[in-house]
Design a protein around this motif. Structure first.
Motif, PDB file in Angstrom:
ATOM      1  N   UNK A   7       0.864  -1.194   0.000  1.00 53.45           N
ATOM      2  CA  UNK A   7       0.000   0.000   0.000  1.00 53.45           C
ATOM      3  C   UNK A   7       0.891   1.231   0.000  1.00 53.45           C
ATOM      4  N   UNK A   8       0.715   2.092  -0.976  1.00 56.42           N
ATOM      5  CA  UNK A   8       1.555   3.293  -1.020  1.00 56.42           C
ATOM      6  C   UNK A   8       1.281   4.189   0.181  1.00 56.42           C
ATOM      7  N   UNK A   9       2.332   4.789   0.693  1.00 56.08           N
ATOM      8  CA  UNK A   9       2.208   5.679   1.845  1.00 56.08           C
ATOM      9  C   UNK A   9       1.951   7.110   1.399  1.00 56.08           C
ATOM     10  N   UNK A  10       0.870   7.661   1.885  1.00 53.15           N
ATOM     11  CA  UNK A  10       0.641   9.085   1.716  1.00 53.15           C
ATOM     12  C   UNK A  10       1.428   9.848   2.783  1.00 53.15           C
ATOM     13  N   UNK A  11       1.770  11.074   2.506  1.00 53.04           N
ATOM     14  CA  UNK A  11       2.487  11.862   3.516  1.00 53.04           C
ATOM     15  C   UNK A  11       1.645  12.023   4.786  1.00 53.04           C
ATOM     16  N   UNK A  12       2.314  12.107   5.904  1.00 57.33           N
ATOM     17  CA  UNK A  12       1.689  12.376   7.203  1.00 57.33           C
ATOM     18  C   UNK A  12       2.306  13.660   7.751  1.00 57.33           C
ATOM     19  N   UNK A  13       1.486  14.539   8.334  1.00 63.47           N
ATOM     20  CA  UNK A  13       2.046  15.801   8.855  1.00 63.47           C
ATOM     21  C   UNK A  13       1.359  16.225  10.137  1.00 63.47           C
ATOM     22  N   UNK A  14       2.047  17.052  10.861  1.00 62.25           N
ATOM     23  CA  UNK A  14       1.510  17.665  12.083  1.00 62.25           C
ATOM     24  C   UNK A  14       2.008  19.102  12.132  1.00 62.25           C
ATOM     25  N   UNK A  15       1.106  20.042  12.438  1.00 65.03           N
ATOM     26  CA  UNK A  15       1.461  21.458  12.553  1.00 65.03           C
ATOM     27  C   UNK A  15       0.759  22.038  13.777  1.00 65.03           C
ATOM     28  N   UNK A  16       1.519  22.576  14.712  1.00 62.53           N
ATOM     29  CA  UNK A  16       0.953  23.161  15.926  1.00 62.53           C
ATOM     30  C   UNK A  16       1.612  24.512  16.198  1.00 62.53           C
ATOM     31  N   UNK A  17       1.039  25.254  17.138  1.00 56.68           N
ATOM     32  CA  UNK A  17       1.623  26.520  17.574  1.00 56.68           C
ATOM     33  C   UNK A  17       1.703  26.528  19.088  1.00 56.68           C
ATOM     34  N   UNK A  18       2.745  27.158  19.612  1.00 58.39           N
ATOM     35  CA  UNK A  18       2.885  27.255  21.069  1.00 58.39           C
ATOM     36  C   UNK A  18       1.886  28.245  21.665  1.00 58.39           C
ATOM     37  N   UNK A  19       1.283  29.074  20.822  1.00 61.34           N
ATOM     38  CA  UNK A  19       0.245  30.003  21.295  1.00 61.34           C
ATOM     39  C   UNK A  19      -0.729  30.305  20.185  1.00 61.34           C
ATOM     40  N   UNK A  20      -1.965  29.910  20.349  1.00 64.75           N
ATOM     41  CA  UNK A  20      -2.968  30.142  19.301  1.00 64.75           C
ATOM     42  C   UNK A  20      -3.801  31.383  19.564  1.00 64.75           C
ATOM     43  N   UNK A  21      -3.621  32.025  20.723  1.00 64.51           N
ATOM     44  CA  UNK A  21      -4.270  33.297  21.042  1.00 64.51           C
ATOM     45  C   UNK A  21      -3.230  34.187  21.701  1.00 64.51           C
ATOM     46  N   UNK A  22      -2.809  35.244  21.003  1.00 59.95           N
ATOM     47  CA  UNK A  22      -1.719  36.083  21.496  1.00 59.95           C
ATOM     48  C   UNK A  22      -2.087  37.558  21.338  1.00 59.95           C
ATOM     49  N   UNK A  23      -1.327  38.420  22.013  1.00 62.27           N
ATOM     50  CA  UNK A  23      -1.559  39.862  21.937  1.00 62.27           C
ATOM     51  C   UNK A  23      -0.974  40.417  20.644  1.00 62.27           C
ATOM     52  N   UNK A  24      -1.589  41.500  20.173  1.00 61.66           N
ATOM     53  CA  UNK A  24      -1.050  42.187  18.999  1.00 61.66           C
ATOM     54  C   UNK A  24       0.432  42.525  19.206  1.00 61.66           C
ATOM     55  N   UNK A  25       1.241  42.260  18.188  1.00 58.37           N
ATOM     56  CA  UNK A  25       2.660  42.569  18.272  1.00 58.37           C
ATOM     57  C   UNK A  25       3.494  41.476  18.911  1.00 58.37           C
ATOM     58  N   UNK A  26       2.851  40.451  19.465  1.00 55.43           N
ATOM     59  CA  UNK A  26       3.588  39.349  20.092  1.00 55.43           C
ATOM     60  C   UNK A  26       3.995  38.314  19.037  1.00 55.43           C
ATOM     61  N   UNK A  27       4.864  37.413  19.439  1.00 49.55           N
ATOM     62  CA  UNK A  27       5.292  36.331  18.560  1.00 49.55           C
ATOM     63  C   UNK A  27       4.881  34.990  19.144  1.00 49.55           C
ATOM     64  N   UNK A  28       4.838  34.004  18.285  1.00 49.56           N
ATOM     65  CA  UNK A  28       4.590  32.635  18.709  1.00 49.56           C
ATOM     66  C   UNK A  28       5.404  31.713  17.806  1.00 49.56           C
ATOM     67  N   UNK A  29       5.384  30.439  18.103  1.00 47.57           N
ATOM     68  CA  UNK A  29       6.207  29.488  17.351  1.00 47.57           C
ATOM     69  C   UNK A  29       5.331  28.477  16.619  1.00 47.57           C
ATOM     70  N   UNK A  30       5.639  28.272  15.336  1.00 45.07           N
ATOM     71  CA  UNK A  30       5.056  27.166  14.583  1.00 45.07           C
ATOM     72  C   UNK A  30       5.993  25.968  14.694  1.00 45.07           C
ATOM     73  N   UNK A  31       5.444  24.801  14.952  1.00 47.60           N
ATOM     74  CA  UNK A  31       6.242  23.570  15.045  1.00 47.60           C
ATOM     75  C   UNK A  31       5.586  22.499  14.174  1.00 47.60           C
ATOM     76  N   UNK A  32       6.378  21.801  13.384  1.00 48.62           N
ATOM     77  CA  UNK A  32       5.818  20.805  12.483  1.00 48.62           C
ATOM     78  C   UNK A  32       6.716  19.570  12.383  1.00 48.62           C
ATOM     79  N   UNK A  33       6.080  18.484  11.946  1.00 50.34           N
ATOM     80  CA  UNK A  33       6.820  17.254  11.649  1.00 50.34           C
ATOM     81  C   UNK A  33       6.066  16.515  10.544  1.00 50.34           C
ATOM     82  N   UNK A  34       6.790  15.741   9.739  1.00 45.90           N
ATOM     83  CA  UNK A  34       6.181  15.016   8.612  1.00 45.90           C
ATOM     84  C   UNK A  34       6.817  13.635   8.468  1.00 45.90           C
ATOM     85  N   UNK A  35       6.088  12.755   7.786  1.00 48.99           N
ATOM     86  CA  UNK A  35       6.592  11.435   7.402  1.00 48.99           C
ATOM     87  C   UNK A  35       6.235  11.182   5.932  1.00 48.99           C
ATOM     88  N   UNK A  36       7.117  10.494   5.254  1.00 50.60           N
ATOM     89  CA  UNK A  36       6.895  10.072   3.867  1.00 50.60           C
ATOM     90  C   UNK A  36       6.690  11.241   2.912  1.00 50.60           C
TER      91      UNK A  36
END
Length: 199
Positions: A7-36
């Protein structure tokens, strides 16, 4: 006989953020991982990325930004996403109708809040309306403050009211001169109704 079907493998992925609700002008981090995945990219101007990693981002003010990661190989494509919302921090202003109050009299404490969910008024430490006023009768110099908050942070504003006591009237004096006597002068209080005389 049994046939082995791969069975061919389709790609697998995950994308999250350390903060999904933040103040204007603030920063946050995107974090991701993938397979295949052979190629991986993130939209919103980020572009091609490695199979896993993280990135500091600063989304636009007062908005909801959706980030989409696309992972693909010869068998197909898989998308994953995360949304980040930005909101303004709470602010407020406070002043008094009179910043120097005579003891025994009153002044009006006035405040206005913006982007506020809750407000606490000091020195009473009691909940207060976002915008309001309160009659004050301080008996000593007093600082007043309003602590405000919402889902992304806190803020505060304050004012100071000084006090003074009633002044005590002091009688003025006048001087009259009497000649032909060892008594040279008599001090007469202006508010004295009694007659003064000398020999």
């Amino acid at each position: 006989m049994f046939a082995i079907v791969e069975v061919p493998n389709l790609p697998v992925c995950s994308l999250i953020s350390t903060g999904t609700l933040i103040a204007n002008g603030s920063t946050t981090s995107l974090q991701w991982s993938t397979l295949y995945a052979d190629t991986i990219s993130i939209d919103q101007g980020i572009g091609s990325v490695g199979s896993s990693g993280s990135l500091i981002i600063s989304p636009g003010a007062s908005s909801i930004t959706n980030y989409i990661l696309s992972a693909s190989n010869i068998n197909g494509m898989t998308n994953c996403n995360v949304s980040i919302e930005t909101k303004p921090l709470p602010t407020c202003t406070m002043n008094s109708s009179n910043s120097n109050v005579r003891i025994g009299t009153s002044a009006n404490l006035i405040w206005t809040g913006s982007d506020v969910n809750t407000a606490i008024l000091a020195p009473w430490d009691t909940p207060a309306p976002i915008t309001g006023s309160r009659l004050i009768s301080p008996t000593a110099d007093t600082p007043y403050s309003l602590a405000v908050s919402n889902s992304v942070g806190t803020g505060s504003c304050n004012t100071f009211v000084s006090t003074y006591a009633n002044s005590i009237p002091v009688a003025n004096s006048d001087t009259i001169s009497i000649t032909g006597s060892s008594l040279n002068s008599i001090d007469v209080l202006i508010n004295d109704t009694d007659s003064d005389s000398g020999d």
